[in-house]
Design an enzyme around this catalytic site. Structure first.
Site, PDB file in Angstrom:
ATOM      1  N   ARG A   1       0.783  -1.258   0.000  1.00 10.69           N
ATOM      2  CA  ARG A   1       0.000   0.000   0.000  1.00 10.69           C
ATOM      3  C   ARG A   1       0.808   1.299   0.000  1.00 10.69           C
ATOM      4  O   ARG A   1       0.231   2.378   0.098  1.00 10.69           O
ATOM      5  CB  ARG A   1      -0.968   0.039   1.191  1.00 10.69           C
ATOM      6  CG  ARG A   1      -1.946  -1.120   1.242  1.00 10.69           C
ATOM      7  CD  ARG A   1      -2.912  -1.104   0.098  1.00 10.69           C
ATOM      8  NE  ARG A   1      -3.968  -2.103   0.258  1.00 10.69           N
ATOM      9  CZ  ARG A   1      -4.382  -2.918  -0.707  1.00 10.69           C
ATOM     10  NH1 ARG A   1      -3.846  -2.856  -1.913  1.00 10.69           N
ATOM     11  NH2 ARG A   1      -5.338  -3.778  -0.490  1.00 10.69           N
TER      12      ARG A   1
ATOM     13  N   ASP B   1      -1.538 -12.795  -0.841  1.00  6.76           N
ATOM     14  CA  ASP B   1      -2.406 -11.727  -1.344  1.00  6.76           C
ATOM     15  C   ASP B   1      -2.836 -10.829  -0.176  1.00  6.76           C
ATOM     16  O   ASP B   1      -3.978 -10.362  -0.115  1.00  6.76           O
ATOM     17  CB  ASP B   1      -3.623 -12.277  -2.087  1.00  6.76           C
ATOM     18  CG  ASP B   1      -4.308 -11.213  -2.944  1.00  6.76           C
ATOM     19  OD1 ASP B   1      -3.738 -10.113  -3.112  1.00  6.76           O
ATOM     20  OD2 ASP B   1      -5.427 -11.472  -3.430  1.00  6.76           O
TER      21      ASP B   1
HETATM   22  C1  NCD Z   1      -6.612  -6.572  -4.022  1.00 14.75           C
HETATM   23  C2  NCD Z   1      -6.213  -5.311  -3.287  1.00 14.75           C
HETATM   24  O1  NCD Z   1      -6.854  -4.989  -2.290  1.00 14.75           O
HETATM   25  O2  NCD Z   1      -5.258  -4.645  -3.708  1.00 14.75           O
HETATM   26  N1  NCD Z   1      -7.765  -7.123  -3.406  1.00 14.75           N
HETATM   27  C3  NCD Z   1      -8.081  -8.421  -3.347  1.00 14.75           C
HETATM   28  O3  NCD Z   1      -9.204  -8.736  -2.966  1.00 14.75           O
HETATM   29  N2  NCD Z   1      -7.213  -9.350  -3.689  1.00 14.75           N
HETATM   30  C4  NCD Z   1      -6.847  -6.196  -5.446  1.00 14.75           C
HETATM   31  C5  NCD Z   1      -7.544  -7.208  -6.249  1.00 14.75           C
HETATM   32  O4  NCD Z   1      -6.949  -8.239  -6.572  1.00 14.75           O
HETATM   33  O5  NCD Z   1      -8.709  -6.982  -6.596  1.00 14.75           O
HETATM   34 ZN    ZN Z   2      -3.572  -9.093  -4.875  1.00 12.88          ZN
HETATM   35 ZN    ZN Z   3      -5.456  -9.914  -7.620  1.00  7.91          ZN
END
Ligand code: NCD
Ligand code: ZN
Ligand code: ZN
Length: 395
Positions: A22, A265
């Site tokens: 972020r 993720d």
């Molecule tokens: C990701 C994010 O928050 O940057 N979110 C997620 O649910 N994996 C972006 C995305 O892949 O949509």
């Molecule tokens: Zn992601």
């Molecule tokens: Zn993604």
């Protein structure tokens, strides 16, 4: 430092192929500093920072900034992922060579920056990475098929009256880019694979010798779309939580190696983006501090854990995919060691307020999870000791 490792399991430091730090842009949700502290707490010594920052990591300047912030923090090696394209249309290739040759030495490029699925651009990006080295981290989503989507498309979404995210939105892109990978001879890595059919496509591609790899997220190994019945936005994620049958196939594919790695993720979100109604909430959940515990659960539970498989899927293979040569290896005399020590017999309860991440959007709040990280060492220096984050990591 002398550490009493009696009864602990030694793992090569965990490597995350998919972390949203972020910074720059949403430092209210996470910073490189807070995110890498969360990584260390979770046993990680390296993280690949996804490109969808603000501004997007689509120039040498941004990737160098992220890498420098990681170095200054000193909690984990931060390997930036570059965006494949610039601009909202996503039809213009980013300067992949400039990012590859920058101080950040970018090797992975992703369409999870400006979310694009243009096949012409993808073909050209593949030709570039074949030339410059490296690979494409394919976000595995056809955005035109997920517009307005709120959760997995299926029986539960029909019952709840929420627009569905069809499995084919993921599978269609994976199938297309398997073919483009074979056509161009370039390497493609599929991010957050979440459906049984995606696994089939990847299995067949590998059998033909395509240079493809894939990751699965901890939440897709444990949770299902039944969680949406709570209407708690903490369960909203992209790709969405799928069916029980998908979870079973993903677990099997991870054990077998058809899915190469677990990637978090880790998607921290500020309170205003999650403490709202489901439809308004952003997708994404925290992952770094809970990934090892969930992986152990998915690979047979703490009692029957195959620790070699855990090391393979969370460290050695992701290190190889990302080209992080100092990681994913057992400590050798005379080298700076990156490793983590875990207590296989301990359990812990997830308390959102106790997490090192700046954000609180964990779907595991209140859950008792197996396995604790006792120590993490980055290049021979402790980042976590006795389960606590060290405050001094850099000389
Ligand atoms: C990701 C994010 O928050 O940057 N979110 C997620 O649910 N994996 C972006 C995305 O892949 O949509
Ligand atoms: Zn992601
Ligand atoms: Zn993604």
């Amino acid at each position: 430092q002398i550490v009493d490792a009696d009864g602990l399991v030694l793992l090569p430091g965990l490597v995350d192929l998919h972390t949203h730090l972020r910074e720059p842009g949403r430092e209210d949700a996470e910073t490189v500093y807070s995110g890498t502290r969360a990584a260390a707490k979770g046993g990680y010594t390296a993280v690949c920072a996804m490109a969808n920052s603000y501004p997007v990591a689509d120039t040498a300047g941004v990737v160098e900034q992220v890498a420098a912030l990681g170095k200054a923090a000193g909690y984990a090696d931060v390997q930036p992922i570059g965006a494949v394209s610039i601009g909202l249309e996503g039809k213009q290739l980013a300067e992949i060579g400039a990012m590859a040759h920058s101080a950040a030495k970018v090797r992975m490029f992703s369409d999870d920056g400006h979310c694009v699925s243009d096949p012409i651009l993808m073909r050209r990006a593949l030709e570039y990475v074949r030339t410059f080295g490296g690979l494409i981290a394919q976000h595995a989503e056809e955005p035109r098929l997920t517009e307005g989507a709120q959760m997995n498309e299926g029986a539960v979404s029909a019952e709840l009256g929420l627009p569905g995210w069809p499995a084919v939105a993921e599978e269609a892109i994976i199938a297309r880019d398997v073919l483009l990978a074979e056509y161009t001879g370039a390497r493609v890595h599929f991010c957050h694979v979440s459906t049984a059919r995606s696994v089939d496509i990847i299995r067949e591609a590998k059998a033909r010798g395509a240079k493809v790899t894939a990751e699965v997220c901890p939440h897709h190994l444990l949770l299902t779309d039944e969680a949406a019945r709570t209407y708690d936005p903490v369960y909203k994620v992209n790709p969405p939580l799928r069916r029980e049958s998908d979870v079973a196939v993903l677990r099997g594919a991870l054990a077998e190696g058809v899915i190469d790695a677990v990637a978090t993720d880790h998607a921290p979100h500020a309170p205003q983006d999650k403490d709202c109604e489901w439809a308004a909430a952003r997708p994404g959940m925290l992952g770094l501090e809970t990934a090892l515990s969930i992986t152990v659960l998915a690979l047979g539970g703490p009692a029957g854990a195959d620790w070699d498989a855990v090391a393979e899927r969370t460290s050695r293979t992701p290190a190889r995919i990302a080209g992080l040569e100092a990681h994913g290896r057992d400590p050798q005399p005379g080298t700076e060691a990156n490793f983590t020590l875990v207590d296989p017999a301990a359990t812990w309860t997830v308390v959102p307020e106790g997490l090192a991440s700046l954000s609180r959007n964990t779907p595991y709040a209140g859950m008792e999870l197996p396995v604790t990280v006792q120590a993490t060492f980055l290049r021979g220096r402790a980042t976590v000791l006795n389960g606590k984050i060290e405050e001094e990591t850099t000389e």
